[in-house]
Design an enzyme around this catalytic site. Sequence first.
Site, PDB file in Angstrom:
ATOM      1  CG  ASP A  22      -1.914  -1.353   0.995  1.00 31.03           C
ATOM      2  OD1 ASP A  22      -1.360  -2.200   0.114  1.00 31.03           O
ATOM      3  OD2 ASP A  22      -2.687  -1.089   2.232  1.00 31.03           O
ATOM      4  CE  LYS A  82      -3.907  -4.323   1.886  1.00 26.53           C
ATOM      5  NZ  LYS A  82      -4.376  -3.436   2.327  1.00 26.53           N
ATOM      6  CB  CYS A 114      -1.836  -2.825   5.825  1.00 26.33           C
ATOM      7  SG  CYS A 114      -3.706  -1.791   5.151  1.00 26.33           S
TER       8      CYS A 114
END
Length: 204
Positions: A22, A82, A114
């Site tokens: 990410d 996601k 995350c």
Amino acid sequence: MAAARTSLGRVLPGSSILFLCDMQERFRHSIVYFPQIVSVAARMLRVARLLQVPALLTEQYPQGLGPTVPELGAEGLQPVSKTCFSMVPTLQRELDSRPQLQSVLLCGIEAQVCILHTTLDLLERGLQVHIVVDACSSRSQVDRLTALARMRQSGAFLSTSEGLIMQLVRDAAHPKFREIQKIIKEPVPDSGLLGLFQGQNPLF
């Protein structure tokens, strides 16, 4: 009966994978040391490609948070979108297709969300998790450092990028060592951990 041996956390190219979590445009101005951790993650990706260690890339809700930043150098990697905090549900099929997998090297953001969720899910699957500490960050140093301590308590290994790179290479006679040596000789940007370690942070 002999006592069970604690895992040494060895990292081998043939049984390892690099997770890149990410590192997206919308986080650029909110994550502490964002340029530095992306630079270190890019370093890990360059080495992974040289050593043929597979790499997987996720993006959290890219419609709102934007694409992966170009400086990661992730061209050729297909990002997986996601919404779950953990990378594992989205990458389940990839993980299941690699029965030889033992170690996951983990870079990205945010450490307390995350990265932590991914770590716990991977540990639950029986995999070793190696957190690249100079390639993981959060919006605050408190969250970042507490998350690193939390992951260590749960059984993850905390390592620097160079430490993991040298574990992967193992031998100066490695055919790719000269190329990798050039990478590790490049100055590593300070991602805000040096001063904290020098201050003997009680979380570690």
